[in-house]
Design an enzyme around this catalytic site. Sequence first.
Site, short mmCIF file in Angstrom:
data_model
loop_
_atom_site.label_atom_id
_atom_site.label_comp_id
_atom_site.label_asym_id
_atom_site.label_seq_id
_atom_site.Cartn_x
_atom_site.Cartn_y
_atom_site.Cartn_z
N HIS A 317 0.52 -1.04 0.11
CA HIS A 317 0.17 0.08 -0.23
C HIS A 317 0.80 1.25 0.19
CE1 HIS A 317 -3.30 2.69 1.47
NE2 HIS A 317 -2.54 3.07 2.00
N GLU A 318 1.40 1.39 1.06
CA GLU A 318 2.53 2.04 0.74
C GLU A 318 3.70 2.92 -0.49
OE1 GLU A 318 2.64 4.66 2.94
OE2 GLU A 318 0.95 3.74 4.26
N HIS A 321 2.13 5.24 -3.20
CA HIS A 321 2.12 6.41 -2.80
C HIS A 321 2.63 6.81 -3.76
CE1 HIS A 321 -1.70 5.92 -0.53
NE2 HIS A 321 -1.21 5.89 0.19
N ASP A 332 -5.82 8.30 -1.00
CA ASP A 332 -6.29 6.96 -0.16
C ASP A 332 -7.99 7.53 -0.63
OD1 ASP A 332 -4.42 6.01 1.26
OD2 ASP A 332 -3.97 7.68 2.10
#
Length: 374
Positions: A317-318, A321, A332
């Site tokens: 997920h990170e 970004h 998000d």
Amino acid sequence: MQVIVALAALGSLAAPALGFSIPRGVPVSQSMIDVKLSSTGNSMVKATITNNGNRALNLLKFHTIMDSNPTRKVSIESEDGKEIQFTGMMPTYKEKDLKPSYFIFLPPKGTVEHSFDIARTHDLSRGGKFTLKAEGMVPIAEENGTEITGAAKYHSNELHMTIDGEKAASVENAFGIVKRGPLTRINKRTSIDMQSCGNNQELQALTAALKASAQLSSMSAQAVSQNQDKYMEYFKDPQYMQTVQSRFQAVAQESSSTTGGGTTYHCSDTMGGCEEGVLAYTLPSQNEVFNCPIYYSDLPPLSNECHAQDQATTTLHELTHNPAVQEPFCEDNGYGYERATALSAEKAVQNADSYALFANGKLNLITLMLIDPD
């Protein structure tokens, strides 16, 4: 502008639910919440949230206009229509065991105000005229409760501001330039800040999470074209298949690059962003990722529960970004399975959790556990 609020009974979840997840089939009620932006100073903005309904609401602050962390609360465009770069944080919050302090209570007809300085999270030093607006979704719990039972979509008014660039430049940014210790490429993947690794256990956990992230992302890239039903569940429109596939491939490459990655990963928080409830966070303007203490204490390395949080998919997920992984980087837009799968195709393809949840699907988990049981 008004917001549509969705509410449902506690037991009506039709799919695996997380703390931020919004139940499927939730009935849509009348517009109950109003969000208004106003200027209160050179770069100061006040958001006024009003409950127009006849029932009390408990509003979760995370990833909303009310978030106390320096997150992206508004989009900002200059007079020539260019988006102003965001320099704040994109946190991943723990979705289970939500505390009462994470919520704001709003009685019927009640109003709450939240003020923030946009110069802390955007470079406004050029000054001039800017247009701001906010949109998102607020998870809602029942009065005095902390279990999410619904959500409110919000679209604010457009706010036009004339900002003095010199004054804006004098505002201290929420995050300065990251100071790194010695960097090591573990297996030549994303650089790990060794000085941030307080003990060998943290380094081992992060190394394992990166390995699992690479494997899950690689398998997900294949699944995009091999399992169209699964793809459509998360991303809605076949026209984005190549975009989704290429992002998974980019994350797999960044997690286990043979040529060197573009991000720096920190075992621990060196910038002061690990507030309560934060598992990890990214500074996209600097391509820096930081793990927080509860990343290690509260998450398993790899969950055997579909759509549950774990270290591997939090790391995945990170990485989405970071613009060094792929541009435009992910936002998000929707957190948890129900919110992520309720997004439009255009929002889903740019939503970090859509990728983490797709990768965390049952087929990928079973396959990964079979090929790498440790």
